[in-house]
Design an enzyme around this catalytic site. Structure first.
Site, PDB file in Angstrom:
ATOM      1  N   TYR A   1      22.536  49.798  70.300  1.00 33.83           N
ATOM      2  CA  TYR A   1      22.924  51.260  70.146  1.00 33.83           C
ATOM      3  C   TYR A   1      22.294  52.248  71.209  1.00 33.83           C
ATOM      4  CZ  TYR A   1      23.932  49.114  65.697  1.00 33.83           C
ATOM      5  OH  TYR A   1      24.543  48.433  64.609  1.00 33.83           O
TER       6      TYR A   1
ATOM      7  N   ALA B   1      29.132  44.215  62.415  1.00 35.65           N
ATOM      8  CA  ALA B   1      28.717  42.820  62.284  1.00 35.65           C
ATOM      9  C   ALA B   1      29.734  42.020  62.783  1.00 35.65           C
ATOM     10  CB  ALA B   1      28.967  42.640  60.858  1.00 35.65           C
TER      11      ALA B   1
ATOM     12  N   GLU C   1      21.828  53.771  60.585  1.00 36.12           N
ATOM     13  CA  GLU C   1      20.557  53.276  60.190  1.00 36.12           C
ATOM     14  C   GLU C   1      20.728  51.932  60.774  1.00 36.12           C
ATOM     15  OE1 GLU C   1      22.397  54.513  57.555  1.00 36.12           O
ATOM     16  OE2 GLU C   1      21.301  56.386  57.140  1.00 36.12           O
TER      17      GLU C   1
ATOM     18  N   ASN D   1      15.163  45.087  64.015  1.00 39.10           N
ATOM     19  CA  ASN D   1      16.198  44.542  64.689  1.00 39.10           C
ATOM     20  C   ASN D   1      16.198  45.095  66.142  1.00 39.10           C
ATOM     21  OD1 ASN D   1      18.704  43.485  65.498  1.00 39.10           O
ATOM     22  ND2 ASN D   1      19.706  44.272  63.400  1.00 39.10           N
TER      23      ASN D   1
END
Length: 148
Positions: A115, A74, A103, A108
Site C-alpha cells: 500500500y 486478496a 484498514e 501484515n
C-alpha cells in the site's frame, strides 16, 4: 516476477473463484451470496484479476460521494508476490475519487509495504479492529486532491 493478468469487472461467472479466494485468504470470508449482492449495488466496484480464465485475485471498492473505501484485496497464496495486487490497486485508482482508504492488520508488513508503494499513507490506528486473532488495524489512505 510479475505475471500478466486480465483485469475486468467482477461478474456472475467469477463468483465461485472469488468465493474460493475469500476462503483461502480471510478468517471471516464473505459468502458467495454476499459477493453476488455486490453485483447489483451502484456504489460497488469489484474487479478480478484472471489468469487463463480463472480469477486468482480480486479487489472490492465502495465509492460514496467521491470517497473510496476498500473492502478487500486478496490474491490466492500461490500467486502472491507477482504484482497482481499492485495491478488491481492501480486499476481501481482510475476511479473518480478524492481519496481511497482501507484498514490492514498491523502485523501484515507485506500488505502495508504494498500500500505504501501504491501511495497510501498511515493515517491512524483502529484498536482491536480484527478478530481471530484480535489485532489493531492500520488505517491507510491515499489522497487524490489537496486537502484543505
Amino acid at each position: 516476477m510479475h505475471i500478466d493478468v486480465t483485469v475486468e469487472k467482477m461478474n456472475e461467472s467469477h463468483l465461485d473463484d472469488v468465493a474460493k479466494i475469500e476462503n483461502a485468504c480471510f478468517a471471516h470470508p464473505w459468502s458467495r451470496k454476499d459477493l453476488e449482492a455486490q453485483l447489483n449495488i451502484d456504489t460497488s466496484h469489484f474487479i478480478v484479476a484472471s489468469l487463463n480464465g480463472r480469477a486468482v485475485g480480486y479487489m472490492g471498492l465502495q465509492i460514496f460521494s467521491g470517497e473510496g473505501y476498500v473492502t478487500n484485496v486478496a490474491v490466492l497464496p500461490e500467486y502472491r508476490r507477482r504484482g497482481i495486487a499492485e495491478t488491481l490497486i492501480a486499476a481501481q485508482m482510475k476511479n473518480d475519487m478524492r481519496f481511497i482508504t482501507l484498514e490492514v492488520r498491523k502485523s501484515n508488513a507485506a500488505a502495508i509495504a504494498l500500500y505504501e508503494k501504491s501511495g497510501f499513507e498511515n493515517v491512524g490506528i483502529r484498536p482491536k479492529f480484527y478478530t481471530d486473532p484480535t489485532e489493531d488495524a492500520v488505517i491507510m489512505t491515499k489522497y487524490f486532491e489537496e486537502q484543505l
